[in-house]
Design a protein around this motif. Structure first.
Motif, PDB file in Angstrom:
ATOM      1  N   ALA A 158      42.747  70.448 -42.455  1.00  0.00           N
ATOM      2  CA  ALA A 158      41.821  70.125 -41.672  1.00  0.00           C
ATOM      3  C   ALA A 158      40.423  70.153 -42.374  1.00  0.00           C
ATOM      4  O   ALA A 158      39.618  69.197 -42.219  1.00  0.00           O
ATOM      5  CB  ALA A 158      41.509  71.183 -40.498  1.00  0.00           C
ATOM      6  N   ALA A 159      40.343  70.650 -43.587  1.00  0.00           N
ATOM      7  CA  ALA A 159      39.258  70.699 -44.554  1.00  0.00           C
ATOM      8  C   ALA A 159      39.475  69.596 -45.581  1.00  0.00           C
ATOM      9  O   ALA A 159      38.577  69.631 -46.531  1.00  0.00           O
ATOM     10  CB  ALA A 159      39.091  72.362 -45.188  1.00  0.00           C
ATOM     11  N   GLY A 160      40.502  69.015 -45.682  1.00  0.00           N
ATOM     12  CA  GLY A 160      40.747  67.933 -46.503  1.00  0.00           C
ATOM     13  C   GLY A 160      41.563  68.443 -47.614  1.00  0.00           C
ATOM     14  O   GLY A 160      41.595  67.690 -48.971  1.00  0.00           O
ATOM     15  N   PHE A 250      47.882  58.344 -44.291  1.00  0.00           N
ATOM     16  CA  PHE A 250      47.844  59.908 -44.008  1.00  0.00           C
ATOM     17  C   PHE A 250      47.213  60.678 -45.184  1.00  0.00           C
ATOM     18  O   PHE A 250      47.640  59.835 -46.279  1.00  0.00           O
ATOM     19  CB  PHE A 250      48.819  60.481 -43.383  1.00  0.00           C
ATOM     20  N   GLU A 251      46.605  61.621 -44.931  1.00  0.00           N
ATOM     21  CA  GLU A 251      46.166  62.564 -46.051  1.00  0.00           C
ATOM     22  C   GLU A 251      45.318  61.644 -47.041  1.00  0.00           C
ATOM     23  O   GLU A 251      44.301  61.182 -46.618  1.00  0.00           O
ATOM     24  CB  GLU A 251      47.234  63.392 -46.501  1.00  0.00           C
ATOM     25  N   ASP A 252      45.406  61.709 -48.404  1.00  0.00           N
ATOM     26  CA  ASP A 252      44.694  61.184 -49.210  1.00  0.00           C
ATOM     27  C   ASP A 252      45.557  60.174 -49.894  1.00  0.00           C
ATOM     28  O   ASP A 252      45.161  59.415 -50.968  1.00  0.00           O
ATOM     29  CB  ASP A 252      44.201  61.906 -50.320  1.00  0.00           C
ATOM     30  N   GLY A 253      46.835  59.948 -49.582  1.00  0.00           N
ATOM     31  CA  GLY A 253      47.854  58.857 -49.948  1.00  0.00           C
ATOM     32  C   GLY A 253      48.707  59.295 -51.023  1.00  0.00           C
ATOM     33  O   GLY A 253      49.373  58.524 -51.857  1.00  0.00           O
ATOM     34  N   GLU A 254      48.103  60.521 -51.799  1.00  0.00           N
ATOM     35  CA  GLU A 254      48.811  60.986 -52.897  1.00  0.00           C
ATOM     36  C   GLU A 254      50.041  61.798 -52.511  1.00  0.00           C
ATOM     37  O   GLU A 254      50.745  62.328 -53.686  1.00  0.00           O
ATOM     38  CB  GLU A 254      47.840  61.788 -53.705  1.00  0.00           C
ATOM     39  N   GLU A 255      50.469  62.075 -51.334  1.00  0.00           N
ATOM     40  CA  GLU A 255      51.506  62.816 -50.931  1.00  0.00           C
ATOM     41  C   GLU A 255      52.803  61.758 -51.557  1.00  0.00           C
ATOM     42  O   GLU A 255      52.840  60.642 -51.492  1.00  0.00           O
ATOM     43  CB  GLU A 255      51.874  63.106 -49.570  1.00  0.00           C
ATOM     44  N   SER A 256      53.859  62.395 -52.047  1.00  0.00           N
ATOM     45  CA  SER A 256      54.804  61.642 -52.591  1.00  0.00           C
ATOM     46  C   SER A 256      56.236  62.120 -52.016  1.00  0.00           C
ATOM     47  O   SER A 256      56.420  63.214 -51.569  1.00  0.00           O
ATOM     48  CB  SER A 256      55.137  61.822 -54.075  1.00  0.00           C
ATOM     49  N   GLY A 314      42.717  60.369 -43.803  1.00  0.00           N
ATOM     50  CA  GLY A 314      42.864  62.228 -43.951  1.00  0.00           C
ATOM     51  C   GLY A 314      43.625  62.687 -42.644  1.00  0.00           C
ATOM     52  O   GLY A 314      43.708  63.710 -42.538  1.00  0.00           O
ATOM     53  N   ASN A 315      44.199  61.837 -41.700  1.00  0.00           N
ATOM     54  CA  ASN A 315      44.984  62.404 -40.715  1.00  0.00           C
ATOM     55  C   ASN A 315      46.121  62.825 -41.417  1.00  0.00           C
ATOM     56  O   ASN A 315      46.598  62.588 -42.568  1.00  0.00           O
ATOM     57  CB  ASN A 315      45.557  61.077 -40.090  1.00  0.00           C
ATOM     58  N   LYS A 375      49.054  67.768 -30.363  1.00  0.00           N
ATOM     59  CA  LYS A 375      48.212  68.307 -31.308  1.00  0.00           C
ATOM     60  C   LYS A 375      49.145  68.621 -32.541  1.00  0.00           C
ATOM     61  O   LYS A 375      48.906  69.461 -33.277  1.00  0.00           O
ATOM     62  CB  LYS A 375      47.475  69.575 -30.771  1.00  0.00           C
ATOM     63  N   LEU A 376      50.109  67.772 -32.764  1.00  0.00           N
ATOM     64  CA  LEU A 376      50.869  67.876 -34.108  1.00  0.00           C
ATOM     65  C   LEU A 376      50.315  66.757 -34.823  1.00  0.00           C
ATOM     66  O   LEU A 376      50.783  66.944 -36.544  1.00  0.00           O
ATOM     67  CB  LEU A 376      52.239  67.360 -33.800  1.00  0.00           C
ATOM     68  N   LEU A 377      49.403  65.677 -34.496  1.00  0.00           N
ATOM     69  CA  LEU A 377      49.101  64.513 -35.470  1.00  0.00           C
ATOM     70  C   LEU A 377      47.403  64.977 -35.339  1.00  0.00           C
ATOM     71  O   LEU A 377      46.734  64.931 -34.320  1.00  0.00           O
ATOM     72  CB  LEU A 377      49.294  63.417 -35.074  1.00  0.00           C
ATOM     73  N   LYS A 378      46.741  65.204 -36.562  1.00  0.00           N
ATOM     74  CA  LYS A 378      45.191  65.677 -36.694  1.00  0.00           C
ATOM     75  C   LYS A 378      44.613  64.541 -37.317  1.00  0.00           C
ATOM     76  O   LYS A 378      45.077  63.764 -38.242  1.00  0.00           O
ATOM     77  CB  LYS A 378      45.321  66.959 -37.400  1.00  0.00           C
TER      78      LYS A 378
END
Length: 378
Positions: A158-160, A250-256, A314-315, A375-378
């Protein structure tokens, strides 16, 4: 030697290709599949190309692994069982818990109960396991120690802060996850896959049946469902591109993830089912390369020759992991197989196939709404 192969869930994306592979080598193939609408549409005989591709390839029994009667019919004369049947959506598993446990764990238990207590001719069972059982995979500390981070917290994301952390350690470096890694799934789906594998690997040897586990990474390729919102981002993003809709990264796009092409998955599974050296083994089936979501989007834009607006929002979804890449040494050293299709080539082949398919409505936005409501997708 000619085998009689039962493939549960065999009318799906992987199962149909695998059926054709066995049939081409002269083996008899039986498929047991429930033909669920999420995968095959409401009228599979007309809406499922996957089902039609089995004509002349396999005997198809419409039934479910949650029925012992259906399993008994399908097991008749089988010498090898490849257990693909499972509910497969990581996000969906977090709120359809009973259905996932019933199909994945209950179906596996019923299969083993029959093999344990009734006459049969099965000599080997291959379980389609998953990289999801690892949760967050293997990392290395700055001083070279291997660690397995716990699941990321809602508060951090949630804080990024989307990276994984180990208390008392500094920055961590992602390394390939091998089959000896800690098993600590972060989703209901992952838990059910862990239980499937554990049941097969524990029970089968006690009844004289050889167990083999293949831990699939993120499988993709022609034939993958373009309508099922739980199939994977290559299908989801492809449909959005063809519809001209924005892509929410989602997130910052750097998840792999480790994306592995369908042909490589089929060949690895064929060897797991037939090679004497595979007996009792556990094998990661992946490319051994980590590819970020941002790189996936760029590869798809290049393959389709067009772009749509993207937004790094950032979701995030609870239960998702940050990174995963497989160590495929065991596959190479024991079965003599190395995945051959690089991601760039595989995406081009996938996109060429997608462009031959109709643009259809999918359930992606509905799936996101369902997760957000819980509340599983933020």
């Amino acid at each position: 030697m000619s085998e009689h192969v039962l493939i549960t869930g065999g009318a799906g994306f992987i199962g149909t290709r695998l059926s054709a592979r066995f049939a081409s080598d002269g083996h008899a193939v039986t498929v047991l599949d429930a033909l669920i609408p999420q995968v095959h549409g409401e009228d599979p005989e007309t809406t499922s190309p996957l089902l039609r591709s089995l004509d002349g390839v396999a005997e198809v029994i419409v039934g479910t692994v949650t029925s012992k009667e259906d399993l008994r019919r399908a097991l008749r004369d089988a010498t090898i069982v490849i257990h693909l049947a499972a509910e497969t959506g990581t996000g969906q598993s977090m709120y359809e818990i009973d259905r996932y446990v019933d199909a994945n764990v209950g179906g596996t238990a019923k299969l083993l109960d029959i093999l344990t207590n009734e006459e049969h001719s099965v000599r080997r069972v291959v379980i389609a396991s998953s990289r999801s059982i690892y949760g967050e995979g293997a990392y290395e500390t700055t001083d070279g120690r291997r660690v397995y981070p716990e699941h990321r917290s809602d508060a951090d994301m949630a804080a990024g802060d989307f990276e994984v952390h180990v208390p008392g350690e500094g920055e961590l470096r992602l390394i390939p996850t091998d089959e000896t890694a800690l098993v600590h799934p972060s989703s209901v789906y992952g838990i059910t896959k862990q239980m499937q594998e554990s049941l097969i690997m524990t029970v089968a040897p006690t009844i004289g049946v050889e167990p083999v586990s293949v831990r699939y990474q993120n499988v993709y390729g022609p034939g993958q469902s373009l309508k099922n919102p739980y199939t994977g981002i290559l299908s989801i993003f492809s449909t959005l591109i063809r519809q001209g809709k924005d892509i929410n990264i989602f997130e910052d796009g750097e998840e792999s993830r480790d994306f592995v092409y369908i042909d490589d998955v089929v060949e690895a599974t064929y060897l797991a089912a037939t090679a004497p050296a595979a007996a009792g083994g556990i094998f990661n089936v992946g490319s051994g390369v980590a590819t970020s979501v941002n790189d996936v989007v760029a590869a798809l834009f290049a393959a389709y020759g067009t772009e749509v607006p993207t937004r790094i929002s950032g979701n995030y979804r609870l239960g998702d992991i940050r990174h995963n890449v497989a160590d495929t040494s065991a596959l190479r050293e024991i079965l003599g197989f190395t995945p051959a299709v690089a991601f760039e080539d595989g995406v081009k082949r996938f996109a060429e196939w997608v462009l031959t398919e109709p643009v259809e409505a999918d359930g992606y936005e509905r799936s996101l709404k369902e997760m957000a409501e819980r509340k599983l997708l933020k």
